[in-house]
Design an enzyme around this catalytic site. Structure first.
Site, PDB file in Angstrom:
ATOM      1  CE1 TYR A 192       2.347  12.875 -12.349  1.00 22.40           C
ATOM      2  CE2 TYR A 192       2.803  10.532 -12.110  1.00 22.40           C
ATOM      3  CZ  TYR A 192       2.234  11.574 -12.810  1.00 22.40           C
ATOM      4  OH  TYR A 192       1.564  11.325 -13.978  1.00 22.40           O
ATOM      5  NE  ARG A 221      -6.198  -2.136  -7.551  1.00 17.27           N
ATOM      6  CZ  ARG A 221      -6.139  -0.902  -7.051  1.00 17.27           C
ATOM      7  NH1 ARG A 221      -4.990  -0.438  -6.590  1.00 17.27           N
ATOM      8  NH2 ARG A 221      -7.209  -0.149  -7.008  1.00 17.27           N
ATOM      9  CD  GLN A 272      -1.702  -2.229   1.961  1.00 18.51           C
ATOM     10  OE1 GLN A 272      -0.609  -2.767   1.823  1.00 18.51           O
ATOM     11  NE2 GLN A 272      -2.649  -2.718   2.763  1.00 18.51           N
ATOM     12  N   GLY A 289       3.076   3.659  -4.625  1.00 15.98           N
ATOM     13  CA  GLY A 289       3.000   3.927  -6.058  1.00 15.98           C
ATOM     14  C   GLY A 289       2.723   2.671  -6.851  1.00 15.98           C
ATOM     15  N   GLY A 290       2.268   1.621  -6.167  1.00 16.44           N
ATOM     16  CA  GLY A 290       2.019   0.349  -6.829  1.00 16.44           C
ATOM     17  C   GLY A 290       0.866   0.379  -7.807  1.00 16.44           C
ATOM     18  CG  HIS A 298      -3.065  -4.023  -0.701  1.00 19.55           C
ATOM     19  ND1 HIS A 298      -2.160  -3.497  -1.596  1.00 19.55           N
ATOM     20  CD2 HIS A 298      -4.141  -3.206  -0.718  1.00 19.55           C
ATOM     21  CE1 HIS A 298      -2.661  -2.400  -2.121  1.00 19.55           C
ATOM     22  NE2 HIS A 298      -3.871  -2.205  -1.622  1.00 19.55           N
ATOM     23  NE  ARG A 327       5.602   7.645  -1.316  1.00 17.98           N
ATOM     24  CZ  ARG A 327       4.403   8.222  -1.316  1.00 17.98           C
ATOM     25  NH1 ARG A 327       3.316   7.472  -1.248  1.00 17.98           N
ATOM     26  NH2 ARG A 327       4.278   9.540  -1.393  1.00 17.98           N
ATOM     27  CB  SER A 371       1.117   8.277   1.289  1.00 17.45           C
ATOM     28  OG  SER A 371       0.193   8.042   0.259  1.00 17.45           O
ATOM     29  CB  ALA A 376       3.185  11.785   1.378  1.00 21.98           C
TER      30      ALA A 376
END
Length: 416
Positions: free
Chosen positions: A339, A122, A77, A80-81, A132, A205, A213, A344
């Site tokens: 990005y 997913r 989670q 950026g997945g 997840h 991340r 986030s 966050a």
């Protein structure tokens, strides 16, 4: 006069050969890189994959993705997945691209001429092993899911045999051909009984950014309470994994409340989801002392990450793209975008709060440092390998050119 014409002809031939060689390196693919560079800004035209350091690469990839293999995406989670998962189904150059229809959450990603998928994620197979699912769940679930689906396709049709009944989930009791059946945990690169190799991949991340986030996501009402957290054949009890909130969700919670919950799965989530939880008694915290448990989890997460065919970092989008392409010899259509402005990043926290988040995620902090170092080693190795291959091709072209020049000189001398 005739000798002069031969010299002019020889010069033209040499010029033509030189132009062909130059063109080959300028335009190695179907579109000319030189024309692309002319349309880009100076900053964009610079090498986007330049390594940050000059240290020697100590990691040599050992993976060779082929037509009979399966990519398994472990989606953690708020790393950026979701963006990366969409790249996998919508942005890869394939002989048979994934079929993504408007309004449908899943795409069909079949191998050319076959009704079997090359991607377990997913956006291709759905949450087949639970919402997840972590490393412990996936490595126990994926082989049986894939094998059961293959066996169903290989059986005789219903007209020629008894009706084929789908498997029954040991967790929910519902019947579905995609439900998981318990099987022994194996190595990250696995074989099914029908000969498939599984290559696990993931995205990591920066722990502080990921934690913030997740808090913002939970604050808006997300719960992930449908996650199964299956380990050693069962989900944890409410005593083993208490809830941080009462009611339907934890919407509106403050960052202080989020940090204060001792059962919050956001704490060290990346280490937990990448480690073999069966080594520490799953979610039963009484099996071993906390310090020992933390060490076992961290060591397991590091080892599993090291053995993964590929992993990327949210903070290095273009390098992640490059490393995936070189690892699996699969190219993306459009470049990844970095990005820097996220939910966050919009959260302003003081130094004390940041230090507390780092303390709550101290295992993730150490894992991320390890992952970043390993990631850059893999990246630099691929760059060095690419440069060596380009150098080898240039040397071969020079040999060919010298041989042709010698042949032309010999022809010229014989004709004169």
């Amino acid at each position: 006069m005739e000798d002069r014409s031969h010299k002019v002809l020889l010069a033209l031939v040499m010029l033509f050969l030189f132009a062909v060689i130059v063109l080959q390196y300028v335009c190695p693919g179907t579109e000319c890189q030189l024309l692309r560079l002319r349309t880009l800004s100076p900053a964009a035209a610079a090498d986007p994959y330049r390594a940050e350091d000059e240290t020697s690469a100590r990691f040599v990839p050992r993976f060779n993705f082929s037509a009979g293999d399966l990519l398994v995406f472990l989606h953690i989670q708020k790393t950026g997945g979701t963006t990366f998962g969409r790249h996998l189904v919508r942005n890869i150059q394939l002989e048979q691209p994934c079929e993504c229809r408007a309004g449908q959450k899943k795409c069909t990603c079949h191998r050319p001429g076959k009704r079997e998928t090359w991607l377990f994620s997913r956006f291709s197979t759905g949450w087949s092993c639970g919402l997840h699912a972590d490393w412990t769940e996936l490595t126990n679930c994926v082989p049986s899911v894939v094998d059961s689906k293959k066996e169903v396709r290989l059986r005789p049709s219903r007209k020629a045999s008894d009706e084929v009944l789908p498997a029954r989930s040991p967790v929910s009791g519902h019947t579905t051909s995609l439900d998981c059946v318990d099987s022994p945990s194996e190595h990250n690169t696995m074989n099914t009984s029908l000969g498939l190799n599984f290559y696990y991949i993931t995205i990591l991340r920066d722990p502080v950014s990921r934690y913030l986030s997740e808090w913002r996501h939970v604050q808006r009402g997300a719960t992930w309470k449908a996650s199964l957290h299956v380990c050693d054949g069962r989900s944890p009890t409410t005593e083993e994994l208490p809830s941080c909130y009462t009611g339907d969700d934890w919407s509106g919670c403050s960052l202080q409340e989020f940090m204060d919950c001792p059962y919050n799965l956001a704490n060290n989530r990346q280490v937990r989801m990448l480690s073999d939880l069966s080594l520490v008694g799953c979610y039963n915290l009484s099996v071993m002392p906390e310090e020992q448990r933390n060490k076992v989890l961290l060591d397991s997460a590091k080892e599993n990450l090291k053995q993964m065919a590929f992993f990327g970092l949210t903070e290095f989008q273009r390098k992640t793209q490059y490393l995936f392409e070189k690892t699996f010899n699969m190219n993306f259509i459009s470049p990844f975008t970095q990005y820097n402005s996220t939910r966050a990043s919009s959260v302003e926290i003081d130094k004390q709060t940041q230090q507390r988040i780092e303390a709550l995620n101290f295992l993730d902090m150490e894992l991320y440092d390890y992952a970043k170092d390993l990631f850059l080693q893999r990246y630099q190795y691929m760059r060095q390998k690419e440069h060596q291959e380009a150098r080898r091709k240039r040397q071969e072209q020079r040999k060919i050119l010298r041989a042709k020049q010698a042949h032309l000189r010999e022809q010229g001398e014989n004709s004169s």
